[in-house]
Design a protein around this motif. Sequence first.
Motif, PDB file in Angstrom:
ATOM      1  N   SER A  53       0.855  -1.192   0.000  1.00 60.03           N
ATOM      2  CA  SER A  53       0.000   0.000   0.000  1.00 60.03           C
ATOM      3  C   SER A  53       0.887   1.236   0.000  1.00 60.03           C
ATOM      4  O   SER A  53       1.618   1.478   0.965  1.00 60.03           O
ATOM      5  CB  SER A  53      -0.894   0.026   1.237  1.00 60.03           C
ATOM      6  OG  SER A  53      -1.477   1.309   1.354  1.00 60.03           O
ATOM      7  N   LEU A  54       0.783   2.032  -1.063  1.00 64.83           N
ATOM      8  CA  LEU A  54       1.595   3.257  -1.114  1.00 64.83           C
ATOM      9  C   LEU A  54       1.101   4.309  -0.129  1.00 64.83           C
ATOM     10  O   LEU A  54       1.760   5.310   0.120  1.00 64.83           O
ATOM     11  CB  LEU A  54       1.608   3.819  -2.542  1.00 64.83           C
ATOM     12  CG  LEU A  54       2.363   2.966  -3.565  1.00 64.83           C
ATOM     13  CD1 LEU A  54       2.257   3.583  -4.959  1.00 64.83           C
ATOM     14  CD2 LEU A  54       3.836   2.787  -3.188  1.00 64.83           C
ATOM     15  N   ALA A  55      -0.073   4.058   0.465  1.00 68.61           N
ATOM     16  CA  ALA A  55      -0.607   4.990   1.478  1.00 68.61           C
ATOM     17  C   ALA A  55      -0.088   4.642   2.881  1.00 68.61           C
ATOM     18  O   ALA A  55      -0.404   5.346   3.846  1.00 68.61           O
ATOM     19  CB  ALA A  55      -2.129   4.947   1.463  1.00 68.61           C
ATOM     20  N   ALA A  56       0.701   3.598   2.985  1.00 65.34           N
ATOM     21  CA  ALA A  56       1.248   3.213   4.294  1.00 65.34           C
ATOM     22  C   ALA A  56       2.465   4.090   4.593  1.00 65.34           C
ATOM     23  O   ALA A  56       3.608   3.728   4.327  1.00 65.34           O
ATOM     24  CB  ALA A  56       1.626   1.729   4.302  1.00 65.34           C
ATOM     25  N   ILE A  57       2.186   5.254   5.103  1.00 58.57           N
ATOM     26  CA  ILE A  57       3.245   6.261   5.361  1.00 58.57           C
ATOM     27  C   ILE A  57       3.216   6.594   6.847  1.00 58.57           C
ATOM     28  O   ILE A  57       2.166   6.959   7.392  1.00 58.57           O
ATOM     29  CB  ILE A  57       2.994   7.534   4.520  1.00 58.57           C
ATOM     30  CG1 ILE A  57       3.065   7.175   3.025  1.00 58.57           C
ATOM     31  CG2 ILE A  57       4.003   8.626   4.872  1.00 58.57           C
ATOM     32  CD1 ILE A  57       2.602   8.288   2.107  1.00 58.57           C
ATOM     33  N   CYS A  58       4.355   6.472   7.528  1.00 60.48           N
ATOM     34  CA  CYS A  58       4.420   6.781   8.960  1.00 60.48           C
ATOM     35  C   CYS A  58       4.243   8.292   9.155  1.00 60.48           C
ATOM     36  O   CYS A  58       5.068   9.079   8.671  1.00 60.48           O
ATOM     37  CB  CYS A  58       5.777   6.330   9.504  1.00 60.48           C
ATOM     38  SG  CYS A  58       6.119   6.950  11.164  1.00 60.48           S
ATOM     39  N   PRO A  59       3.204   8.713   9.867  1.00 59.12           N
ATOM     40  CA  PRO A  59       3.003  10.162  10.046  1.00 59.12           C
ATOM     41  C   PRO A  59       4.173  10.837  10.765  1.00 59.12           C
ATOM     42  O   PRO A  59       4.490  11.983  10.485  1.00 59.12           O
ATOM     43  CB  PRO A  59       1.728  10.262  10.897  1.00 59.12           C
ATOM     44  CG  PRO A  59       1.075   8.940  10.800  1.00 59.12           C
ATOM     45  CD  PRO A  59       2.146   7.926  10.517  1.00 59.12           C
ATOM     46  N   MET A  60       4.838  10.109  11.657  1.00 63.32           N
ATOM     47  CA  MET A  60       5.969  10.724  12.356  1.00 63.32           C
ATOM     48  C   MET A  60       7.122  11.026  11.380  1.00 63.32           C
ATOM     49  O   MET A  60       7.785  12.057  11.487  1.00 63.32           O
ATOM     50  CB  MET A  60       6.482   9.828  13.491  1.00 63.32           C
ATOM     51  CG  MET A  60       7.716  10.417  14.149  1.00 63.32           C
ATOM     52  SD  MET A  60       8.067   9.766  15.746  1.00 63.32           S
ATOM     53  CE  MET A  60       8.507   8.103  15.380  1.00 63.32           C
ATOM     54  N   ALA A  61       7.342  10.120  10.422  1.00 65.64           N
ATOM     55  CA  ALA A  61       8.418  10.334   9.449  1.00 65.64           C
ATOM     56  C   ALA A  61       8.158  11.596   8.617  1.00 65.64           C
ATOM     57  O   ALA A  61       9.088  12.223   8.128  1.00 65.64           O
ATOM     58  CB  ALA A  61       8.557   9.119   8.542  1.00 65.64           C
ATOM     59  N   ALA A  62       6.866  11.950   8.488  1.00 68.59           N
ATOM     60  CA  ALA A  62       6.516  13.154   7.718  1.00 68.59           C
ATOM     61  C   ALA A  62       6.623  14.424   8.573  1.00 68.59           C
ATOM     62  O   ALA A  62       6.369  15.521   8.090  1.00 68.59           O
ATOM     63  CB  ALA A  62       5.104  13.000   7.154  1.00 68.59           C
ATOM     64  N   MET A  63       7.004  14.276   9.858  1.00 69.22           N
ATOM     65  CA  MET A  63       7.041  15.447  10.750  1.00 69.22           C
ATOM     66  C   MET A  63       8.364  16.211  10.701  1.00 69.22           C
ATOM     67  O   MET A  63       8.526  17.207  11.388  1.00 69.22           O
ATOM     68  CB  MET A  63       6.743  15.026  12.194  1.00 69.22           C
ATOM     69  CG  MET A  63       5.277  14.705  12.415  1.00 69.22           C
ATOM     70  SD  MET A  63       4.975  14.172  14.108  1.00 69.22           S
ATOM     71  CE  MET A  63       3.314  13.528  13.956  1.00 69.22           C
ATOM     72  N   VAL A  64       9.329  15.681   9.965  1.00 70.02           N
ATOM     73  CA  VAL A  64      10.562  16.469   9.791  1.00 70.02           C
ATOM     74  C   VAL A  64      10.945  16.440   8.318  1.00 70.02           C
ATOM     75  O   VAL A  64      10.823  15.404   7.664  1.00 70.02           O
ATOM     76  CB  VAL A  64      11.710  15.960  10.703  1.00 70.02           C
ATOM     77  CG1 VAL A  64      12.196  14.573  10.322  1.00 70.02           C
ATOM     78  CG2 VAL A  64      12.877  16.942  10.689  1.00 70.02           C
TER      79      VAL A  64
END
Length: 300
Positions: A78-89
Amino acid sequence: MDLKAEISRLKKVKNAVILAHNYQVPDVLDVADFIGDSFNLAERGLEVDADIIVFCGVSFMAETAKILTPHKRVLLPSLAAICPMAAMVDVATVRFLKKEHPDAAVVSYVNTTADVKAESDICCTSANAISIVNSLPNKKVIMVPDKHLSAYVAAHTDKEIIAPKGFCYVHSKILPAAVNAAKAEHSNAEILLHPECPAETLAMADQILSTAGMLRYVMDSDNDEFIIGTEEGMIDVLQRNAPTKKFYPVGGVCVQQKKVNLERVYDALNEEKNEIFVDEEVARKAFDAIQRMLKAGRHD
Ligand code: 13P
Ligand code: SF4
C-alpha cells in the motif's frame, strides 16, 4: 482463490521474499519470510537473496531496503502506508538546525524519509538510539524527529540533544493511567514499553525495548505475564512465539501499518506494482548513514 497459497507460488516463480514489520496483521505475518523490528528489517533487506522484496510495513522501511539494495525491486503493498511521524521532519528543518548548531552531529531515527537520512551523519532505531548517540564524538546532537525518543536518549547521555517536536501518535497516547490500570489488574505482569512513549509513562517501565527487544525479552524471561506498551499488533507476534504466556496491551492501532493486507500483498506481487524508487544521489548519502548504524549494531 486461496491467497496465501497463491502468494507462496508467486514468491517461488518470481524469486521474491516478503519482509514484515511486527505490527502487520496476522494474515500478512503468515505469508512473511521474515518478521522483525526496524533494525532487523534493515539488516535483512541488505542480506536477502531475491529479485523482489515485498515490504509489508510503512514507506520509510521499504525505502531503507531499496537504499541498501538498489539492484533489487522493492514493492510496498500500500503506497498509502506512510508513517506520520516520518513526515514530521523535512530537509529544510534539518538544514536549519545544522546551520544553528554547526558543531552538532545529526542522528535521524530510521522513521524518516530518505532525503532526511541523506542529511544525517548516522541513523538509529529504537534498538540502539542511546548507544549511537553516545558513540559520537560531538558534544551536541540533533536528533530527529521523535521528541519522546530524544527525551529518552537525553536522559541517558551527557550530550546536549537538540530535537524538534515530532511524535508517534500511537505511542504518545500510551499514558501512565492505562499502565496503572493494567498493573492494578495484573500485579505480576512486567511492564515492557517502547521508547516512543512519553517520559512519564517510561518512568513506570520494567524494561524499555524495541519491538524485537520485547520479543527476545519475553522468550528469555521466566515471567508469564507482560503489559505491552507498543502498537497492538505486537501482541500477535508475542502470542505466536510464546503461546502459553499472557500479554496485556496498553497501546492502540497504527492505521498506516494496517493499510497492508493479504489482498494488497497478492496484488503487489502478482502485478509487480507499487515499486519504491529513491533518487540516486539521495540514496548514496542515505546509504552511508544507514550503514554506519548497522555497523554499530543493536544494543537492546
Ligand atoms: P521498532 O519495531 O523498530 O521498535 O519500531 C517501532 C515502530 O514504531 C516502527 O514504526
Ligand atoms: Fe509511525 Fe508510530 Fe505507526 Fe510506527 S506505530 S509506523 S512510528 S505512526
